[in-house]
Design a protein around this motif. Structure first.
Motif, mmCIF file in Angstrom:
data_model
loop_
_atom_site.group_PDB
_atom_site.id
_atom_site.type_symbol
_atom_site.label_atom_id
_atom_site.label_comp_id
_atom_site.label_asym_id
_atom_site.label_seq_id
_atom_site.Cartn_x
_atom_site.Cartn_y
_atom_site.Cartn_z
ATOM 1 N N TRP A 156 0.840 -1.228 0.144
ATOM 2 C CA TRP A 156 -0.049 -0.045 0.098
ATOM 3 C C TRP A 156 0.926 1.158 0.028
ATOM 4 O O TRP A 156 0.649 2.194 -0.718
ATOM 5 N N VAL A 157 2.068 1.197 0.722
ATOM 6 C CA VAL A 157 2.967 2.417 1.045
ATOM 7 C C VAL A 157 3.472 2.464 -0.382
ATOM 8 O O VAL A 157 3.566 3.703 -0.968
ATOM 9 N N ARG A 158 3.846 1.481 -1.241
ATOM 10 C CA ARG A 158 4.722 1.470 -2.482
ATOM 11 C C ARG A 158 3.593 2.326 -3.563
ATOM 12 O O ARG A 158 4.085 3.368 -4.158
ATOM 13 N N ASN A 159 2.334 2.000 -3.490
ATOM 14 C CA ASN A 159 1.417 2.588 -4.236
ATOM 15 C C ASN A 159 1.062 4.030 -3.846
ATOM 16 O O ASN A 159 0.867 4.790 -4.901
ATOM 17 N N TYR A 160 1.031 4.324 -2.603
ATOM 18 C CA TYR A 160 1.095 5.723 -2.440
ATOM 19 C C TYR A 160 2.193 6.490 -2.808
ATOM 20 O O TYR A 160 1.828 7.873 -3.243
ATOM 21 N N PHE A 161 3.343 5.965 -2.640
ATOM 22 C CA PHE A 161 4.502 6.767 -3.090
ATOM 23 C C PHE A 161 4.289 6.932 -4.354
ATOM 24 O O PHE A 161 4.553 8.138 -4.994
ATOM 25 N N GLU A 162 4.131 5.912 -5.387
ATOM 26 C CA GLU A 162 3.865 6.146 -6.767
ATOM 27 C C GLU A 162 3.121 7.082 -7.270
ATOM 28 O O GLU A 162 3.004 7.685 -8.113
ATOM 29 N N ASP A 163 1.874 6.957 -6.646
ATOM 30 C CA ASP A 163 0.683 7.783 -7.002
ATOM 31 C C ASP A 163 0.411 9.199 -6.395
ATOM 32 O O ASP A 163 0.046 10.088 -7.289
ATOM 33 N N GLU A 164 1.038 9.367 -5.234
ATOM 34 C CA GLU A 164 0.822 10.670 -4.596
ATOM 35 C C GLU A 164 2.357 11.529 -4.305
ATOM 36 O O GLU A 164 2.059 12.764 -4.217
ATOM 37 N N ILE A 165 3.389 10.914 -4.053
ATOM 38 C CA ILE A 165 4.706 11.508 -3.863
ATOM 39 C C ILE A 165 5.549 11.541 -5.053
ATOM 40 O O ILE A 165 6.172 12.572 -5.130
ATOM 41 N N LEU A 166 5.741 10.421 -5.617
ATOM 42 C CA LEU A 166 6.765 10.696 -6.910
ATOM 43 C C LEU A 166 6.334 11.498 -7.833
ATOM 44 O O LEU A 166 7.269 12.415 -8.562
ATOM 45 N N PRO A 167 4.971 11.718 -8.189
ATOM 46 C CA PRO A 167 4.690 12.819 -9.333
ATOM 47 C C PRO A 167 5.174 14.354 -8.980
ATOM 48 O O PRO A 167 5.049 15.019 -9.426
ATOM 49 N N VAL A 168 5.179 14.599 -7.522
ATOM 50 C CA VAL A 168 5.296 16.020 -7.151
ATOM 51 C C VAL A 168 6.663 16.131 -6.453
ATOM 52 O O VAL A 168 7.045 17.440 -6.078
ATOM 53 N N VAL A 169 7.491 15.065 -5.922
ATOM 54 C CA VAL A 169 8.833 15.318 -5.537
ATOM 55 C C VAL A 169 9.753 15.784 -6.628
ATOM 56 O O VAL A 169 9.814 15.254 -7.683
ATOM 57 N N SER A 170 10.877 16.582 -6.233
ATOM 58 C CA SER A 170 11.936 16.770 -7.158
ATOM 59 C C SER A 170 13.411 16.760 -6.550
ATOM 60 O O SER A 170 13.706 17.581 -5.778
ATOM 61 N N PRO A 171 13.882 15.442 -6.896
ATOM 62 C CA PRO A 171 15.179 15.137 -6.208
ATOM 63 C C PRO A 171 16.214 16.117 -6.991
ATOM 64 O O PRO A 171 16.081 16.457 -8.166
ATOM 65 N N ILE A 172 17.006 16.582 -6.283
ATOM 66 C CA ILE A 172 18.173 17.451 -6.996
ATOM 67 C C ILE A 172 19.534 16.869 -6.604
ATOM 68 O O ILE A 172 20.097 16.883 -5.234
ATOM 69 N N GLY A 173 20.334 16.394 -7.676
ATOM 70 C CA GLY A 173 21.537 15.995 -7.285
ATOM 71 C C GLY A 173 22.585 17.094 -7.492
ATOM 72 O O GLY A 173 22.483 18.296 -8.208
ATOM 73 N N LEU A 174 23.599 16.970 -6.509
ATOM 74 C CA LEU A 174 24.410 18.292 -6.438
ATOM 75 C C LEU A 174 25.592 18.139 -7.228
ATOM 76 O O LEU A 174 26.399 16.992 -7.127
ATOM 77 N N ASP A 175 25.674 18.936 -7.995
ATOM 78 C CA ASP A 175 27.079 19.094 -8.933
ATOM 79 C C ASP A 175 27.321 20.504 -9.443
ATOM 80 O O ASP A 175 26.402 21.174 -9.083
ATOM 81 N N PRO A 176 28.123 20.697 -10.384
ATOM 82 C CA PRO A 176 28.371 22.089 -10.769
ATOM 83 C C PRO A 176 27.206 22.793 -11.116
ATOM 84 O O PRO A 176 27.035 23.937 -11.300
ATOM 85 N N SER A 177 26.464 21.982 -11.860
ATOM 86 C CA SER A 177 25.280 22.709 -12.560
ATOM 87 C C SER A 177 23.867 22.654 -11.769
ATOM 88 O O SER A 177 23.067 23.116 -12.019
ATOM 89 N N HIS A 178 24.276 21.871 -10.728
ATOM 90 C CA HIS A 178 22.995 21.773 -9.618
ATOM 91 C C HIS A 178 23.570 22.271 -8.427
ATOM 92 O O HIS A 178 23.901 21.230 -7.304
ATOM 93 N N PRO A 179 23.731 23.562 -7.911
ATOM 94 C CA PRO A 179 24.385 23.810 -6.545
ATOM 95 C C PRO A 179 23.148 23.558 -5.402
ATOM 96 O O PRO A 179 21.937 23.316 -5.745
ATOM 97 N N PHE A 180 23.677 23.858 -4.395
ATOM 98 C CA PHE A 180 22.528 23.355 -3.200
ATOM 99 C C PHE A 180 21.453 24.384 -3.259
ATOM 100 O O PHE A 180 21.589 25.662 -3.377
ATOM 101 N N PRO A 181 20.405 23.563 -3.214
ATOM 102 C CA PRO A 181 19.057 24.661 -3.369
ATOM 103 C C PRO A 181 18.617 25.515 -2.255
ATOM 104 O O PRO A 181 19.225 24.967 -1.203
ATOM 105 N N ARG A 182 17.960 26.311 -2.714
ATOM 106 C CA ARG A 182 17.481 27.438 -1.629
ATOM 107 C C ARG A 182 16.563 26.940 -1.013
ATOM 108 O O ARG A 182 15.340 26.860 -1.565
ATOM 109 N N LEU A 183 16.430 26.189 0.235
ATOM 110 C CA LEU A 183 15.502 25.501 0.851
ATOM 111 C C LEU A 183 14.542 26.386 1.794
ATOM 112 O O LEU A 183 15.021 27.167 2.374
ATOM 113 N N VAL A 184 13.302 26.030 1.657
ATOM 114 C CA VAL A 184 12.091 26.789 2.334
ATOM 115 C C VAL A 184 12.367 26.865 4.026
ATOM 116 O O VAL A 184 12.657 25.726 4.291
ATOM 117 N N ASN A 185 12.148 28.157 4.481
ATOM 118 C CA ASN A 185 12.240 27.850 6.055
ATOM 119 C C ASN A 185 11.348 26.550 6.576
ATOM 120 O O ASN A 185 10.072 26.558 6.152
#
Length: 713
Positions: A156-185
């Motif tokens: 059930w958790v896997r399905n919830y992750f794929e249906d509700e979380i995966l479509p809206v999450v934005s993973p950010i790999g850190l490299d020269p073209s992807h600097p550390f993101p400005r995270l919200v308070n």
């Protein structure tokens, strides 16, 4: 048995206590300027937060409400770091350090704050993990961890992750073209250790995953895949379990949650032309102020912790490694996800005085005699009814009101808008700078303006904190003013949770005073002469000082009782010290910060300070002066703080009806007799919780008031 705050055992068995109290030699004049006579306000505020946390251990509260107290502690600590710690750091950053009456410099205060806050937060997670969660397990309420998921739950958790979380999450790999993101308070984030190369041949070794703010942090598992009870799973657990799906083909070496608290205080320049526009611009920057605290999972490797500290410009003392979710405030969702009324406070019906119920209109009731309501035990609806009836009454010509916190969609805002649409002259003084309510107040100002209400924003540099309504009504060929004055905000939800007084009268002098105050707020000119009200920043401070001095002249016949939320204003404290030295009996009921040091021989022998904590947030402000048997009683919107007395628009209004004076005194005596929800401030700065003596009746002041005013035991 007593519970003591301020003398906690440290890990090596030593006590950490404030400076000892020095007893002056007999006959020696005490120097009221000496720093040892005052407590530091930030450390005092921390102690209040800790008293809130201790409610989570008080088994006289229902279990879910004990969890809520644990969450409120987190919320209080968030604001403490966002405002108080951030303010101290700003002083140091810009070389503006100021030395308070306590003699503690900002750098020293920050060091002590870090030490104490680490102790308190460690204890909070200990209470959560070893007291609250086990007790909730016994009640069949489960926080289901990843290692406990059944195959059906994991699916059930896997399905919830794929249906509700995966479509809206934005993973950010850190490299020269992807600097550390400005995270919200205060946002939930994950730092992920990676191994391997991605499709582009990149090998960064690290990534950041911001948790979507739109998703709930706590999700209820369906009953059909559980073995009874209430079963909840953390969003963080779901993301942890499926981090590999965010980085396909990469090896996940570790995933650790963290949260950054930023400076959230708003600083407006003095030369803006439009306060509303300037504030809208500042609200955007609040989410990205300087970092002040890093919370991170306690299993996060030190090299990653150090990486985050460096990225945010923080030091070791600013990191809080915790054994559990980094944002316990989100556990408040338990109250709505779990249907267990037996584990929460039982409901009650606030009453309406017979004087109001027996009259056709609220105006009839007020004309008979002034009305004093004590919320939440007595209903807030008469205040709303005053505006509703005024909006519809053809005899009402004008309505004026101050709004500090009310909610953009409240009944009060709707009543004002209705009155304007019906052609009445309606003026609202909206305080846009009510901390953390700025966006909501901008919205309500727009709503009121669209309805035809005249909206003004008070006086630049002076927050309008006074709570006033003025209704002008034509009666028998003349105009009569009806007034509401309060100690709390015009917010119906708060009126169910906060204790506050509402006072309604048609006294001519008070009506004239309130009219003049509105003139000062909306127009321009010299300060007008006020007859009965005290008002900041003009007369309130000096009138309080003069009343204290008058009691001092009475010596041991003097009597002072003050109930407020905070006491830090040094001149007020000095006046109370002098009154104590003259023999005046003084009781201070101070919910939170208190810089006054009570019970010091020769300085404050006759001063007692207590803090009341319970189901409701104590918010009434009362100034009672005995006056040798002819008491003067004032209720107020103002606390005993510099900002309230010297740099805000505040009011204190007299209670003159003998029956109402007796009621207020009875309420104060109830608080003073509390022997289980009250904490006594000691001369060394610690707090000791009062407990009934053997054979003594238990007195919980809020429960006594609840029974007295609603009939509910």
């Amino acid at each position: 048995m007593t519970t003591e705050i301020g003398t906690k055992l440290t890990g090596d068995g030593e006590h950490s206590v404030p400076a000892p109290v020095e007893v002056p030699p007999v006959g020696e004049v005490i120097n009221l300027e000496a720093s040892e006579n005052y407590f530091n306000r930030e450390l005092s505020q921390l102690q209040f937060n800790y008293r809130v946390l201790k409610q989570a251990l008080d088994t006289t509260h229902p279990l879910i409400n004990r969890l809520i107290f644990c969450c409120i502690f987190s919320s209080n600590m968030d604001e403490f770091f966002e405002i108080r710690v951030a303010g101290l750091r700003q002083q140091i950053k810009y070389g503006r350090e100021t030395l308070g009456a306590d003699g503690i410099m900002p750098e020293q205060a920050l060091g002590e704050i870090s030490r104490v806050a680490h102790e308190y937060i460690d204890e909070q997670y200990d209470i959560l993990n070893h007291v609250l969660i086990p007790e909730m397990e016994k009640e069949n309420i489960h926080f289901v961890r990843r290692r406990e998921w059944t195959p059906e739950q994991a699916e059930w958790v896997r399905n919830y992750f794929e249906d509700e979380i995966l479509p809206v999450v934005s993973p950010i790999g850190l490299d020269p073209s992807h600097p550390f993101p400005r995270l919200v308070n205060k946002s939930l984030n994950f730092i992920v250790e990676l191994d391997g190369k991605d499709a582009f041949g990149r090998e960064t070794g690290m990534a950041i995953v911001p948790a979507p703010r739109s998703l709930p942090r706590l999700v209820r598992l369906p009953d059909e895949i559980c073995n009874g009870g209430e079963n909840l799973v953390f969003l963080s657990s779901m993301i942890h379990a499926h981090t590999d799906e965010l980085f396909p083909g990469m090896e996940i070496k570790g995933c650790y949650q963290f949260r950054l608290t930023r400076n959230a205080d708003l600083e407006l320049e003095d030369d803006f032309e439009d306060l509303a526009s300037a504030l809208r611009g500042e609200l955007l920057s609040r989410r990205f102020g300087d970092g002040v605290r890093l919370e991170v999972a306690d299993n996060c490797p030190q090299e990653l912790v150090q990486f985050l500290l460096t990225e945010f410009g923080l030091a070791e003392k600013d990191v809080y490694q915790v054994n559990g979710p980094v944002n316990l405030t989100r556990l408040l969702a338990v109250n709505s996800l779990v249907d267990r009324p037996d584990l929460t406070y039982s409901g009650f019906s606030p009453t309406i005085p017979k004087q109001i119920r027996s009259k056709e209109t609220i105006f009839d009731a007020i004309r008979k005699r002034p009305i004093l309501l004590h919320h939440p035990f007595q209903n807030f609806s008469p205040v709303v009814d005053l505006l509703r009836q005024a909006a519809k009454d053809p005899q009402v010509l004008a309505i004026r009101q101050t709004l500090y916190r009310s909610g953009a969609n409240s009944e009060i805002v709707e009543a004002l808008a209705d009155a304007a649409r019906r052609g009445k002259e309606v003026t609202a003084v909206v305080e846009l700078r009510a901390r953390f309510s700025e966006a909501e107040n901008l919205e309500l100002a727009s709503r009121l303006q669209e309805a035809g209400v005249i909206v003004v924003y008070g006086v630049v540099g002076y927050k309008t904190h006074a709570k006033m309504i003025l209704v002008v009504r034509r009666e028998e060929g003349r105009l009569r003013r009806y007034v509401h004055l309060g100690t709390g905000n015009y917010h119906a939800d708060n009126a169910r949770l906060y204790t506050d007084y509402s006072f309604m009268t048609c006294d001519e002098s008070i009506g004239d005073d309130v009219n003049k105050l509105f003139q000062q707020l909306t127009g321009m000119g010299k300060a007008l002469k006020i007859k009965k009200l005290f008002h900041a920043p003009f007369t309130l401070h000096k009138r309080l000082l003069s009343l204290i001095e008058r009691e001092a002249e009475l010596g041991d016949k003097g009597r002072i009782i003050i109930k407020i939320n905070a006491l830090t204003e040094i001149q007020l404290i000095k006046a109370l010290y002098r009154a104590s030295q003259a023999g005046v009996e003084i009781d201070l009921i101070v919910r939170g910060i208190c810089s006054l040091r009570p019970g010091v021989p020769g300085l404050s022998d006759s001063i007692r300070v207590r803090s009341i904590l319970g189901r409701f947030l104590e918010h009434t402000r009362v100034y009672y002066f005995g006056n040798d048997g002819k008491p003067d009683v004032y209720c107020s919107s103002a606390d005993g703080m510099e900002r309230n007395l010297l740099s805000r628009v505040e009011t204190a209004f007299p209670i003159e009806d003998p029956e109402l004076i007796a009621r207020v005194r009875e309420d104060l005596d109830t608080y003073l007799s509390d022997n289980c929800q009250s904490w006594m401030l000691q001369p060394d700065g610690s707090y000791i919780q009062n407990q009934p003596a053997e054979g003594e009746e238990r007195v919980a002041s809020q429960l006594v008031l609840l029974e007295r005013l609603t009939g509910k035991s």
